[in-house]
Motif scaffolding. Sequence first.
Motif, PDB file in Angstrom:
ATOM      1  N   ILE A   5     -84.978 -43.076 -79.586  1.00 54.65           N
ATOM      2  CA  ILE A   5     -86.170 -43.287 -80.414  1.00 54.65           C
ATOM      3  C   ILE A   5     -86.169 -42.331 -81.598  1.00 54.65           C
ATOM      4  N   LEU A   6     -85.803 -41.079 -81.370  1.00 52.95           N
ATOM      5  CA  LEU A   6     -85.791 -40.095 -82.447  1.00 52.95           C
ATOM      6  C   LEU A   6     -84.742 -40.424 -83.499  1.00 52.95           C
ATOM      7  N   GLN A   7     -83.591 -40.959 -83.088  1.00 56.02           N
ATOM      8  CA  GLN A   7     -82.566 -41.354 -84.056  1.00 56.02           C
ATOM      9  C   GLN A   7     -83.038 -42.523 -84.920  1.00 56.02           C
ATOM     10  N   ARG A   8     -83.941 -43.335 -84.386  1.00 50.73           N
ATOM     11  CA  ARG A   8     -84.474 -44.471 -85.143  1.00 50.73           C
ATOM     12  C   ARG A   8     -85.718 -44.109 -85.944  1.00 50.73           C
ATOM     13  N   ASN A  56     -95.610 -54.596 -94.162  1.00 50.59           N
ATOM     14  CA  ASN A  56     -95.726 -55.859 -93.426  1.00 50.59           C
ATOM     15  C   ASN A  56     -94.429 -56.194 -92.710  1.00 50.59           C
ATOM     16  N   SER A  57     -93.743 -55.191 -92.177  1.00 50.75           N
ATOM     17  CA  SER A  57     -92.467 -55.421 -91.502  1.00 50.75           C
ATOM     18  C   SER A  57     -92.622 -55.267 -89.988  1.00 50.75           C
ATOM     19  N   PHE A  58     -91.677 -55.864 -89.254  1.00 51.75           N
ATOM     20  CA  PHE A  58     -91.647 -55.750 -87.799  1.00 51.75           C
ATOM     21  C   PHE A  58     -90.894 -54.467 -87.452  1.00 51.75           C
ATOM     22  N   GLU A  59     -91.615 -53.476 -86.947  1.00 53.19           N
ATOM     23  CA  GLU A  59     -91.045 -52.141 -86.791  1.00 53.19           C
ATOM     24  C   GLU A  59     -90.084 -52.032 -85.621  1.00 53.19           C
ATOM     25  N   THR A  60     -90.192 -52.903 -84.608  1.00 50.74           N
ATOM     26  CA  THR A  60     -89.290 -52.845 -83.452  1.00 50.74           C
ATOM     27  C   THR A  60     -88.131 -53.841 -83.560  1.00 50.74           C
ATOM     28  N   MET A  61     -88.137 -54.689 -84.585  1.00 49.50           N
ATOM     29  CA  MET A  61     -87.080 -55.682 -84.770  1.00 49.50           C
ATOM     30  C   MET A  61     -85.918 -55.039 -85.527  1.00 49.50           C
ATOM     31  N   TYR A  62     -84.700 -55.173 -84.972  1.00 43.69           N
ATOM     32  CA  TYR A  62     -83.538 -54.528 -85.563  1.00 43.69           C
ATOM     33  C   TYR A  62     -83.018 -55.319 -86.762  1.00 43.69           C
ATOM     34  N   PHE A  63     -82.490 -54.592 -87.748  1.00 39.65           N
ATOM     35  CA  PHE A  63     -81.902 -55.240 -88.913  1.00 39.65           C
ATOM     36  C   PHE A  63     -80.789 -56.194 -88.482  1.00 39.65           C
ATOM     37  N   ASN A  64     -80.775 -57.384 -89.103  1.00 35.10           N
ATOM     38  CA  ASN A  64     -79.736 -58.402 -88.894  1.00 35.10           C
ATOM     39  C   ASN A  64     -79.747 -58.978 -87.473  1.00 35.10           C
ATOM     40  N   GLU A  65     -80.856 -58.792 -86.742  1.00 31.04           N
ATOM     41  CA  GLU A  65     -80.940 -59.290 -85.370  1.00 31.04           C
ATOM     42  C   GLU A  65     -81.260 -60.783 -85.332  1.00 31.04           C
ATOM     43  N   PHE A  66     -82.094 -61.267 -86.255  1.00 28.18           N
ATOM     44  CA  PHE A  66     -82.518 -62.663 -86.265  1.00 28.18           C
ATOM     45  C   PHE A  66     -82.461 -63.225 -87.686  1.00 28.18           C
ATOM     46  N   ASP A 101     -85.634 -48.948 -75.924  1.00 30.52           N
ATOM     47  CA  ASP A 101     -85.208 -49.781 -77.055  1.00 30.52           C
ATOM     48  C   ASP A 101     -86.339 -50.644 -77.606  1.00 30.52           C
ATOM     49  N   ASN A 102     -87.440 -50.744 -76.856  1.00 30.49           N
ATOM     50  CA  ASN A 102     -88.580 -51.546 -77.295  1.00 30.49           C
ATOM     51  C   ASN A 102     -89.630 -50.738 -78.062  1.00 30.49           C
ATOM     52  N   ILE A 103     -89.382 -49.440 -78.227  1.00 27.67           N
ATOM     53  CA  ILE A 103     -90.366 -48.551 -78.839  1.00 27.67           C
ATOM     54  C   ILE A 103     -89.892 -48.105 -80.216  1.00 27.67           C
ATOM     55  N   ALA A 104     -90.808 -48.106 -81.169  1.00 32.52           N
ATOM     56  CA  ALA A 104     -90.521 -47.584 -82.510  1.00 32.52           C
ATOM     57  C   ALA A 104     -91.603 -46.576 -82.877  1.00 32.52           C
ATOM     58  N   ALA A 105     -91.174 -45.386 -83.262  1.00 36.65           N
ATOM     59  CA  ALA A 105     -92.073 -44.336 -83.738  1.00 36.65           C
ATOM     60  C   ALA A 105     -91.632 -43.922 -85.128  1.00 36.65           C
ATOM     61  N   LYS A 106     -92.572 -43.914 -86.097  1.00 37.31           N
ATOM     62  CA  LYS A 106     -92.181 -43.690 -87.495  1.00 37.31           C
ATOM     63  C   LYS A 106     -93.290 -42.993 -88.276  1.00 37.31           C
ATOM     64  N   PHE A 107     -92.913 -42.522 -89.465  1.00 38.08           N
ATOM     65  CA  PHE A 107     -93.884 -42.061 -90.432  1.00 38.08           C
ATOM     66  C   PHE A 107     -94.540 -43.257 -91.108  1.00 38.08           C
ATOM     67  N   THR A 108     -95.748 -43.069 -91.586  1.00 41.21           N
ATOM     68  CA  THR A 108     -96.329 -43.984 -92.581  1.00 41.21           C
ATOM     69  C   THR A 108     -96.583 -43.176 -93.856  1.00 41.21           C
ATOM     70  N   PHE A 109     -96.696 -43.880 -94.969  1.00 39.37           N
ATOM     71  CA  PHE A 109     -96.981 -43.199 -96.228  1.00 39.37           C
ATOM     72  C   PHE A 109     -97.926 -44.071 -97.035  1.00 39.37           C
TER      73      PHE A 109
END
Length: 418
Positions: free
Chosen positions: A298-301, A308-318, A406-414
Amino acid sequence: MHKVVCLIIITLCTCALYSQTPKTKKDSLSKKEFIKQLGNGFFPTKHVNIDMKYLIKYNQYEGLRTGLGGVTNDEFSETYRINSYVVYGFKDHRFKYKIGGGFRVNEPTNTWVNFSYTDDLQESGSSTFLTDKRFFSFFEPRLLNIDLFHKHITKAISLEHKFSENLLTELEIATSKIEPTYSYMFNVDDTSYRIFDITSAKVALQWSPFNSNEVNEKGISEVKEGYPKFTLQVSQSVKNNIKGDFNFFKTDFRTIHRFIHNEYSFTEATITTGLATGNTPLTHLYHAYPNNITKETILQRFSVAGINSFETMYFNEFFSDRFTTLQLKHFIKPFKITERYRPQLVLISRMAIGDMHDIERHQNIEFGTLSKGYSEAGFEINKLLFGFGLSFAYRYGGYHLPRYADNIAAKFTFNVSL
């Protein structure tokens, strides 16, 4: 090409320097107007508004991307305008640029004819509306982690027209040479395309029936933003013997509505749909605006959350050739710690569903579809310190992953508003 780049730089710099000549009190910008221009991403001078979104960016393909851009304003001419930029990527060692301009043919309807020549990159699977208002932020969070781009050289002519104060339209006819920066092949009728040409026509309409406007010395300006808002865009790409390899049709729709509960609290709902039929390459299909990088922990991510993005969806996944997304945001009354320090809690729920025909035509790339329905929920605590906050999201439902983390996303907002 270097001569073209140098010409753009010289033109922009000359206009900017000339614009610094002393102004009289009458034609100087008011503080309010100056702040408004900065909020829209422009540094205004007398004849040219410097476009700050080209100053510095970063992504996985170009690395550091920096440059200069601008658009002439009414002091330069109320009938003609020049809109150009030049940037350089330090990782791909390549200049990108746009040479553009236009002329107004009717003032009451704000009708403009525009021309442009662009040599740049575009994110594969992204879809934008011609009539969208200019969007600017000091950070473009998703841009930091995007690695799937395609090069394009696009020649375009467009017509802007305002049917009424609440209905804007734009028509664009363009030809593009597309070259993916990744090892993608598109197979059509036993022929594989690595580089291809596209000729397309687009029509977009933006209807804001509940906006309120007023007439002042500068003309008509929006004084109240009303909801719901509706945007529709249709495009047709044509196969021909000159600049078109494929026939395909696309239609995109978006509506935004706000449910106002009181002076401080509201709920915002955004529905977006897209449909592509015919021989549509992956570059012109749809992703659902993912914003999660493929890393172990989680920390690496940990990065910056999008708007308006899906924060837990991986790039190029769908990827999809037809999809629908629903995003719900509930803004709770800010916590009044002090007069100026007021963090705000936002509850978020996002859903997406989609699918794709003839997925085997897209070669040398692996991805899934959204046929089972994608869901995530979470919250943001915004404006904790200097505009920064925190975001947490959890992925559940049909695409819940076996490993819990892998289902968790923790991030900054600005969030900064001028």
